[in-house]
Structure formats: structure tokens, C-alpha cells
Scaffold this motif. Structure first.
Motif, PDB file in Angstrom:
ATOM      1  N   UNK A   1      10.435  17.545   0.584  1.00  0.00           N
ATOM      2  CA  UNK A   1       9.308  16.898  -0.155  1.00  0.00           C
ATOM      3  C   UNK A   1       9.402  15.512  -0.200  1.00  0.00           C
ATOM      4  N   UNK A   2      10.348  14.949  -0.042  1.00  0.00           N
ATOM      5  CA  UNK A   2      10.441  13.466  -0.050  1.00  0.00           C
ATOM      6  C   UNK A   2       9.826  13.054   1.464  1.00  0.00           C
ATOM      7  N   UNK A   3       9.969  13.616   2.398  1.00  0.00           N
ATOM      8  CA  UNK A   3       9.480  13.223   3.611  1.00  0.00           C
ATOM      9  C   UNK A   3       8.022  13.498   3.710  1.00  0.00           C
ATOM     10  N   UNK A   4       7.621  14.525   3.118  1.00  0.00           N
ATOM     11  CA  UNK A   4       6.045  14.937   2.977  1.00  0.00           C
ATOM     12  C   UNK A   4       5.534  13.598   2.336  1.00  0.00           C
ATOM     13  N   UNK A   5       6.084  13.432   1.014  1.00  0.00           N
ATOM     14  CA  UNK A   5       5.390  12.272   0.330  1.00  0.00           C
ATOM     15  C   UNK A   5       5.334  11.021   1.155  1.00  0.00           C
ATOM     16  N   UNK A   6       6.409  10.439   1.703  1.00  0.00           N
ATOM     17  CA  UNK A   6       6.239   9.341   2.598  1.00  0.00           C
ATOM     18  C   UNK A   6       5.334   9.485   3.703  1.00  0.00           C
TER      19      UNK A   6
ATOM     20  N   UNK B   1       0.629  -1.193   0.138  1.00  0.00           N
ATOM     21  CA  UNK B   1      -0.069  -0.225  -0.073  1.00  0.00           C
ATOM     22  C   UNK B   1       1.031   1.288   0.028  1.00  0.00           C
ATOM     23  N   UNK B   2       2.018   1.204   0.796  1.00  0.00           N
ATOM     24  CA  UNK B   2       2.862   2.307   0.918  1.00  0.00           C
ATOM     25  C   UNK B   2       3.285   2.532  -0.634  1.00  0.00           C
ATOM     26  N   UNK B   3       3.855   1.532  -1.208  1.00  0.00           N
ATOM     27  CA  UNK B   3       4.479   1.701  -2.611  1.00  0.00           C
ATOM     28  C   UNK B   3       3.500   2.143  -3.723  1.00  0.00           C
ATOM     29  N   UNK B   4       2.278   1.946  -3.170  1.00  0.00           N
ATOM     30  CA  UNK B   4       1.192   2.472  -4.436  1.00  0.00           C
ATOM     31  C   UNK B   4       0.791   3.910  -4.105  1.00  0.00           C
ATOM     32  N   UNK B   5       0.990   4.360  -2.665  1.00  0.00           N
ATOM     33  CA  UNK B   5       0.663   5.636  -2.394  1.00  0.00           C
ATOM     34  C   UNK B   5       1.545   6.779  -2.708  1.00  0.00           C
ATOM     35  N   UNK B   6       2.853   6.529  -3.015  1.00  0.00           N
ATOM     36  CA  UNK B   6       3.700   7.661  -2.828  1.00  0.00           C
ATOM     37  C   UNK B   6       3.619   8.193  -4.198  1.00  0.00           C
ATOM     38  N   UNK B   7       3.851   9.446  -4.183  1.00  0.00           N
ATOM     39  CA  UNK B   7       3.777  10.423  -5.715  1.00  0.00           C
ATOM     40  C   UNK B   7       5.298  10.847  -6.032  1.00  0.00           C
ATOM     41  N   UNK B   8       5.978  11.265  -5.205  1.00  0.00           N
ATOM     42  CA  UNK B   8       7.359  11.551  -5.790  1.00  0.00           C
ATOM     43  C   UNK B   8       8.162  10.261  -5.976  1.00  0.00           C
TER      44      UNK B   8
END
Ligand SMILES: *Cc1c(COP(=O)(O)O)cnc(C)c1O
Length: 373
Positions: A363-368, A313-320
Motif C-alpha cells: 500500500x505504501x509503494x502504491x501510494x508513492x 507536489x509529491x508531499x501534496x499528493x500522497x494519501x497514506x
């Protein structure tokens, strides 16, 4: 004064073209080279045997790893196969429990058909390695930090054990790169790279390499095999990889800084059971990594409390973070390894691997954060 690493990264193998003065090295696409009738060929004969652009890259790779000779290959797997194919029937190779899935596949599916014995050992445990090697060993394979668990092995300790038993040690240095870790200085005999990753650095060129501590008969034997198996690196690929070398130290510094910030954020997250990153003081290999690496790299993996479903699910939801295999490019990648690796996988079902890229760390942290919920 000998040039330092960043200077070598820009200049080794990249001297201006003596013919034209071009500052950027040319790409020699010719498959064949002129020679006088009746005379043996000069420096180059045929592209598969050796070519000028590949040779420039090899000069750079040898300089950066502090080796006597480097051989470039068409891929990391071609380099792995060339090294493992030096083993003869009856000989034993010791391979790490946690290592690149292709190394494990070659060791488990190809080598035994040729009568080579394979012993799989936890290389973070020197006593276990000593025990395995005491039964006879010709080659000890190391990979540190390892894929995908980011385990750290004591490379100097492994080299001592290998040499005490008359074996060679090869170290897959793909995750660290020589910007962070130089295994030959720690006693390894050969360094292996998938240059597809950080050396290329832009996810647009496949390649591999072996760098030898000594320019000896062993290196010559591997070089001959490369010619006979046609595993040579194409000139354009060699040129792109040489270009990647120039920015390797600068990219690695930013990769590491970003990864460290991401790892600290993940450590404090309630959805995560475990963060595998050698830069964290709680990591089992932190002390050894701090001793043998200049920085801790930009690969990490996390194990989700919610198991397989939560990981996917995490891998599906990340955008960056893009869901894709491979690593070492400018863009951040995420991947659920167990489903990606298939039958040879030993990755925990709850594990997701991250290749932290060069985007803004916030941005990476916000994405995760949004993907973890
Ligand atoms: C990708 C990779 C390899 C294989 O390299 P290719 O260039 O894909 O053939 C080997 N070892 C490690 C650690 C890797 O990440």
C-alpha cells in the motif's frame, strides 16, 4: 545468561509493582514525597528532582543502550541542551554538517553567546574531523544516520578521534534506536535520544534522554542541571515511553522491512534523482552502516529530478503518507524538509523525507507510485 535485547525491552524497568502486584507499572503522579522531620529525604523528595515512573524508564533506557546511567528529559531538545550546556566559555564543540535542525540551531544561536566555539564538520570524513579536533575540542557531536540526508558516520572512528584529543563523544541515536545500533559499544561516551520518535512509537508522547557509558561526575553534573532547569520528564510521559519500549524491537523489525521495500521501489523510479537510504548498496555509507547497525532503519529521503516544485507536489499528493513533521510513529509521514526547517535549513530544495510506518508495504509503494505520477 544475560537477557537479550527483546527481553530487556519488555522487562527492564517494568517489574511488577511491589506494593500491589500490578503487572503493569503504576504511574506515580505525586509531586512530593513524605520524609521524617529533621531527616534528609529518602529515595524521592520532589517530582522535578526525580520521580519513580521516570526512574523506571531510565532503568529501561540504560539497559537497552548498555549504559551505566540514563537521564530522561522533557524532550529531545531538553536532552541536547543539557549535554551542550556542559561546555564552558573557550571550549569547542564539533557538530556534524548534516544533523537535526534543532541541534544546529542551538549550536549556532545559543552556544556562541556563552563563548563556546562551534566547528561544523562533515563527520562522514574522518580526516576532516581529525583536522578540526586537532585545533582543540571538548565535545564531538555525532548523528548517524543523520537527518535529513541519512549520512552515515563511522562512530568507532569518531570516538577514537574524540578520545585522542581528550574530548567526549555524544551520539544522537534517534534514527537508529538501540534495536539497530548501540553507540556506547562503539566507543561513544553518551547516547542522546528524542524518545518522541521510535521509543514512544505512536506519535503521542514527547521526551528525550541521555544515556551515559559511565556513572561519573559528568553524568552527575548533567543530572544536577536537569533538576535546576526543571527539564524532568512528566510521569505520564515516562509511563507511555516505557510502554513503547516493550514493542520497540518488534516495531523496528517491521519498520526496517517496509523501508527497505519502499527504498528499492524508489530507486527504480524515473522521477527520482537520488534515494538516501543506508540499506541500499549504492549508498555512500552502506558498508559502515552494515558494520555498525543491525538493520538500516526506516527513515529515508528522496531528491526529485523536478526540484522544489516536484518535491512539494509529491508531499501534496500522497494519501497514506501524511504530510507532517516528526517520525517514528506507526503511521507513515512525508515532509518537504527545506520549507519545514526554516532559516537554519541546509536540506536540498528537491528533498522530501519519509518516515516509513507499519502499514502494508504494498500500500505504501502504491501510494508513492500514484503521487510520483
Ligand atoms: C526530533 C529529533 C530531535 C529533537 O527531539 P524533540 O523530542 O523533538 O525535542 C533530536 N534529534 C533528532 C534526530 C530528532 O529526530
Amino acid at each position: 545468561m544475560a537477557p537479550k535485547f527483546a527481553t530487556l525491552a519488555v522487562h527492564a524497568g517494568a517489574e511488577p509493582d511491589p506494593e500491589t502486584g500490578a503487572v503493569t507499572p503504576p504511574i506515580h503522579l505525586s509531586t512530593t514525597f513524605v520524609h521524617a522531620p529533621g531527616n534528609p529525604p529518602q529515595a524521592f523528595t520532589y517530582q522535578r528532582a526525580d520521580n519513580p515512573t521516570q526512574r523506571r524508564l531510565e532503568t529501561a533506557l540504560a539497559a537497552l543502550e548498555g549504559g551505566a546511567r540514563a537521564l530522561a528529559f522533557a524532550s529531545g531538545m531538553a536532552a541536547i541542551a543539557a549535554a551542550l550546556d556542559t561546555l564552558q566559555a573557550g571550549q569547542t564543540v564539533v557538530v556534524p554538517q548534516d544533523c537535526y535542525v534543532g541541534t544546529r540551531g542551538y549550536a549556532s544561536d545559543v552556544l556562541p553567546t556563552r563563548g563556546v566555539n562551534v566547528a561544523t564538520v562533515d563527520t562522514t570524513d574522518l580526516e576532516a574531523v581529525e583536522h578540526a579536533c586537532s585545533q582543540g575540542v571538548a565535545l564531538l557531536w555525532a548523528e548517524s544516520p543523520s537527518n535529513p540526508r541519512l549520512q552515515v558516520s563511522d562512530l568507532a572512528g569518531l570516538a577514537r578521534i574524540a578520545h585522542a584529543h581528550g574530548a567526549r563523544m555524544v551520539c544522537d541515536n534517534t534514527f537508529a534506536t538501540p534495536a539497530l545500533q548501540r553507540p556506547l559499544e562503539l566507543g561513544a561516551d553518551v547516547v542522546m535520544h528524542s524518545t518522541t520518535k521510535y521509543f514512544g512509537g505512536h506519535s503521542d508522547v514527547l521526551g528525550g534522554a541521555l544515556v551515559f557509558a559511565h556513572d561519573d561526575d559528568f553524568a552527575a553534573q548533567v543530572a544536577q542541571r536537569r533538576v535546576l532547569t526543571g527539564a524532568t520528564l512528566a510521569p505520564f510521559s515516562a509511563w507511555l515511553t516505557l510502554r513503547g519500549c516493550h514493542s520497540l524491537p518488534a516495531r523496528m523489525a517491521l519498520h526496517c522491512a517496509n523501508a527497505h521495500k519502499v527504498a528499492v521501489f524508489l530507486t527504480n523510479h524515473a522521477a527520482i534523482e537520488r534515494v538516501n537510504y543506508p540499506g541500499l548498496p549504492g549508498h555512500a555509507g552502506h558498508t559502515i552502516a552494515a558494520r555498525q547497525m543491525r538493520d538500516f532503519g526506516a527513515m529515508l529521503s528522496i531528491e526529485l529530478r523536478g526540484g522544489y516544485a516536484a518535491a512539494v507536489a509529491v508531499a501534496r499528493k500522497t494519501k497514506i503518507f501524511t504530510n507532517a513533521t516528526s517520525l517514528g510513529g506507526c503511521e507513515s509521514l512525508i515532509e518537504h524538509r527545506a520549507s519545514a526547517e526554516g532559516e537554519h535549513t541546509q536540506a536540498p530544495p528537491a528533498l522530501v523525507r519519509l518516515s516509513v510506518g507499519l502499514e502494508d508495504a504494498d500500500d505504501l509503494i502504491a501510494d508513492l507510485a500514484q503521487a510520483l505520477g
